[in-house]
Design a protein around this motif. Structure first.
Motif, PDB file in Angstrom:
ATOM      1  N   ARG A 106     -11.339   0.992  -4.178  1.00  0.00           N
ATOM      2  CA  ARG A 106     -10.667  -0.205  -3.844  1.00  0.00           C
ATOM      3  C   ARG A 106     -10.171  -0.443  -2.761  1.00  0.00           C
ATOM      4  NH1 ARG A 106     -13.817  -2.111  -7.808  1.00  0.00           N
ATOM      5  NH2 ARG A 106     -12.834  -1.672 -10.074  1.00  0.00           N
ATOM      6  N   ARG A 107      -9.614   0.693  -2.016  1.00  0.00           N
ATOM      7  CA  ARG A 107      -9.109   0.512  -0.612  1.00  0.00           C
ATOM      8  C   ARG A 107     -10.301   0.384   0.500  1.00  0.00           C
ATOM      9  NH1 ARG A 107      -6.019   4.366  -0.453  1.00  0.00           N
ATOM     10  NH2 ARG A 107      -4.023   3.401  -0.334  1.00  0.00           N
ATOM     11  N   ALA A 163      -5.430  -0.802  -9.548  1.00  0.00           N
ATOM     12  CA  ALA A 163      -5.829   0.697  -9.860  1.00  0.00           C
ATOM     13  C   ALA A 163      -4.390   1.325  -9.464  1.00  0.00           C
ATOM     14  CB  ALA A 163      -6.746   1.049  -8.449  1.00  0.00           C
ATOM     15  N   LEU A 164      -3.362   1.010  -8.790  1.00  0.00           N
ATOM     16  CA  LEU A 164      -2.242   1.599  -8.635  1.00  0.00           C
ATOM     17  C   LEU A 164      -1.504   1.588  -9.921  1.00  0.00           C
ATOM     18  CD1 LEU A 164      -0.729   0.570  -5.150  1.00  0.00           C
ATOM     19  CD2 LEU A 164      -1.380   2.819  -5.851  1.00  0.00           C
ATOM     20  N   ALA A 198      -8.566   7.268 -11.960  1.00  0.00           N
ATOM     21  CA  ALA A 198      -7.576   6.407 -11.212  1.00  0.00           C
ATOM     22  C   ALA A 198      -7.523   6.662  -9.548  1.00  0.00           C
ATOM     23  CB  ALA A 198      -6.189   6.492 -11.750  1.00  0.00           C
ATOM     24  N   PHE A 232      -6.934  -3.294  -5.995  1.00  0.00           N
ATOM     25  CA  PHE A 232      -6.439  -2.253  -5.501  1.00  0.00           C
ATOM     26  C   PHE A 232      -5.115  -2.091  -6.207  1.00  0.00           C
ATOM     27  CE2 PHE A 232      -3.544  -0.289  -2.445  1.00  0.00           C
ATOM     28  CZ  PHE A 232      -4.094   0.852  -2.224  1.00  0.00           C
ATOM     29  N   GLN A 233      -4.141  -2.987  -6.402  1.00  0.00           N
ATOM     30  CA  GLN A 233      -3.095  -2.935  -7.131  1.00  0.00           C
ATOM     31  C   GLN A 233      -3.139  -2.614  -8.608  1.00  0.00           C
ATOM     32  OE1 GLN A 233       0.143  -3.115  -5.603  1.00  0.00           O
ATOM     33  NE2 GLN A 233      -1.196  -3.385  -3.604  1.00  0.00           N
ATOM     34  N   LEU A 262      -2.698   4.244 -12.043  1.00  0.00           N
ATOM     35  CA  LEU A 262      -2.467   5.620 -11.472  1.00  0.00           C
ATOM     36  C   LEU A 262      -1.077   5.871 -11.774  1.00  0.00           C
ATOM     37  CD1 LEU A 262      -3.137   8.112  -9.970  1.00  0.00           C
ATOM     38  CD2 LEU A 262      -2.166   6.987  -7.832  1.00  0.00           C
ATOM     39  N   ASP A 276       0.803  -1.108   0.101  1.00  0.00           N
ATOM     40  CA  ASP A 276       0.096  -0.079  -0.081  1.00  0.00           C
ATOM     41  C   ASP A 276       0.997   1.224  -0.011  1.00  0.00           C
ATOM     42  OD1 ASP A 276      -2.023   1.595   0.106  1.00  0.00           O
ATOM     43  OD2 ASP A 276      -2.911   1.101   1.822  1.00  0.00           O
ATOM     44  N   LEU A 300      -8.809   4.039  -6.953  1.00  0.00           N
ATOM     45  CA  LEU A 300      -8.176   3.606  -5.865  1.00  0.00           C
ATOM     46  C   LEU A 300      -8.970   3.830  -4.580  1.00  0.00           C
ATOM     47  CD1 LEU A 300      -4.997   2.924  -5.578  1.00  0.00           C
ATOM     48  CD2 LEU A 300      -4.455   5.192  -5.144  1.00  0.00           C
ATOM     49  N   GLU A 301      -9.603   4.970  -4.124  1.00  0.00           N
ATOM     50  CA  GLU A 301     -10.264   5.205  -3.018  1.00  0.00           C
ATOM     51  C   GLU A 301     -11.435   4.162  -2.886  1.00  0.00           C
ATOM     52  OE1 GLU A 301     -12.826   8.601  -0.815  1.00  0.00           O
ATOM     53  OE2 GLU A 301     -12.232   9.117  -3.055  1.00  0.00           O
ATOM     54  N   ASP A 304      -2.154   7.609  -0.669  1.00  0.00           N
ATOM     55  CA  ASP A 304      -3.047   8.305  -1.962  1.00  0.00           C
ATOM     56  C   ASP A 304      -2.348   9.941  -2.138  1.00  0.00           C
ATOM     57  OD1 ASP A 304      -4.406   6.101  -2.134  1.00  0.00           O
ATOM     58  OD2 ASP A 304      -6.123   7.156  -1.442  1.00  0.00           O
TER      59      ASP A 304
END
Length: 495
Positions: free
Chosen positions: A403-404, A462-463, A396, A459-460, A466, A274, A400-401, A277
């Protein structure tokens, strides 16, 4: 900044790969690095910077001096008069050399050394002589073609083309890195799912064994044994599906990394890391500096504005200041003629201006208008790309928000499902719950764990999106590209 030179020669595939049965310990950083090193499409893209580098060398050749040599031997025979029987014979010989050099101001400097020999059989004082001459000349544009920027317009354009090629290479490298990272995450998720299915089958088998013992002891109805057997069969089927998904994911990752079929991949570390953000302003600022498409568009705009400036200069009339100075000599023998030239008593010089302009100058005016329009088009293109980058980054960050939050919810779901299954297992031993209740609780736990694996992978991903949208994905995995290395490696591959 630490410099990690990525090897991109066409011989990359010749690197000795691992043996089929030999396992490879592969981190997500390793996956990204190997993909960038071995990707075939990226190796094809490597040719473009190499070709652009040769164009730069060609453009810089405008400053190569030009040497010209002339050797010319001529002769003639003719009757001196209508009634004369005498036949005159003449022989002429030229041995000339000149050296021309373009200067950054647009001027052309020349040095010429001419040698002329004449010989005839007339028996006069001029029947034999040599006439050497050394002349230095300069032609300097005063309007059209004046200045270093105009003179080196081809070099500037070639340099910009190199930057555009490197930006295209970087974009391809980002795409390759993103694909490798997502394939790695898919395999990690598939292996978590496989472990979950193995654990699920173990629980179902334990329940079935306990039911079998209790049915034999006469303390449990036989139909519950059938329920537990069906549960085992269903989980065996789910395990087969998970094994298939894991093999498919491993094969896709091997293909992305160009590893031999059958190479065993070990993932020693968990990829579920993680990071804080970034704010939208921070992410957009990084994107404006790092995105290859924006870098490419800015270079294209710089080229268009430069061409607009040059086109305005080329639309001017041609006005050049021309001058020359020299010294000559003449004598019957060549050596005496050289001495006469060296004495400097026969100098010559000239100075003047040359002017020309096409009446109407329509072609040049049209070029100026076209260059102005192309520059405006390039500016609009950058604005479109910047808006698209902002939209992509905001999407993105939202993903990310979300998915977290999904990850947090999934963790709680696993915790609740584990507690619930433990409760049903305890109640089942006391006869307070049926086999179906226990298996349903176990299925809920399996689904909760699957949801957690999916949330982690999402989540990954989404990273990945981004970091790709900001142009920093390669840096995040320790891969730093040197543009000169990219072009030189490709050139070596063709030598």
């Amino acid at each position: 900044m630490a410099l990690f030179l990525v090897l991109l020669s066409l011989g990359a595939l010749a690197f000795p790969g691992p043996a089929v049965a030999e396992p490879i310990r592969l981190s997500v950083d390793d996956a990204v690095r190997i993909a960038v090193e071995r990707n075939l499409g990226l190796q094809v893209e490597t040719y473009n910077p190499a070709i652009a580098a040769t164009d730069i060398r060609r453009a810089r050749s405008i400053y190569d001096p030009t040497l010209e040599v002339l050797l010319d031997y001529r002769g003639g025979t003719r009757q001196v008069g209508l009634t004369s029987a005498f036949v005159g014979r003449t022989r002429y010989f030229d041995a000339d050399a000149s050296l021309d050099q373009l200067l950054p101001t647009g001027a052309t400097a020349s040095a010429a050394f001419t040698n002329f020999w004449s010989k005839d059989n007339l028996g006069l004082s001029t029947s034999r002589y040599a006439k050497p001459e050394l002349t230095l000349s300069l032609s300097q544009p005063l309007l059209k073609g004046l200045g270093k920027r105009v003179t080196e317009r081809g070099i500037t354009t070639a340099d910009d083309a190199m930057e555009i090629s490197l930006a295209g290479w970087n974009q391809k490298a980002l795409d390759t890195a993103a694909e490798a990272r997502n394939r790695f995450l898919t395999l990690a998720k598939a292996r978590e799912s496989l472990a979950t299915r193995i654990a699920s089958l173990a629980v179902a088998r334990r329940v079935h064994e306990e039911n079998d013992a209790r049915v034999n002891a006469g303390v449990l109805a036989a139909f519950q044994l059938q329920d537990s057997e069906l549960g085992v069969l269903q989980r065996e089927k789910d395990l087969l599906d998970a094994e298939l998904a894991e093999r498919d994911a491993a094969d896709q990752l091997r293909l992305t990394l160009h590893l031999p079929t059958g190479t065993i991949l070990e993932l020693p570390d968990t990829p579920w890391t993680d990071v804080p953000d970034p704010s939208e302003e921070e992410a957009l600022g990084v994107a404006l500096r790092r995105r290859p498409d924006l870098a490419k568009a800015r270079t294209a705009l710089r080229t268009a504005e430069f061409n607009e400036e040059i086109s305005r200069n080329l639309a001017l009339p041609a006005l050049a200041l021309e001058g020359s100075a020299g010294v000559g000599g003449i004598a019957a023998d060549y050596g005496d003629a050289i001495d006469d030239m060296a004495s400097g008593k026969n100098p010559n010089w000239a100075v003047g201006v040359r002017f020309s302009v096409p009446l109407g100058n329509g072609a040049a005016r049209a070029d100026v208008a076209a260059a102005r329009l192309k520059a405006s088009q390039a500016r609009a293109g950058i604005a479109v790309l910047e808006e698209a980058a902002g939209l992509e980054i905001r999407a993105a960050l939202r993903a990310l928000e979300t998915r977290r939050k999904q990850d947090e919810v999934s963790r709680k779901g696993v915790s609740v499902a584990e507690t619930r299954l433990a409760s049903f297992l305890k109640r089942g031993k006391l006869g307070l719950s049926t086999t179906k209740d226990v298996l349903d609780a176990e299925a809920n736990l399996t689904q909760a764990r699957e949801n957690l694996s999916g949330a982690r992978a999402d989540f990954q991903s989404a990273l990945t999106s981004l970091w790709k949208s900001t142009g920093e994905l390669l840096d995040r995995h320790g891969v730093v590209i040197d543009g000169n290395t990219i072009a030189s490696k490709a050139r070596k591959g063709t030598s």
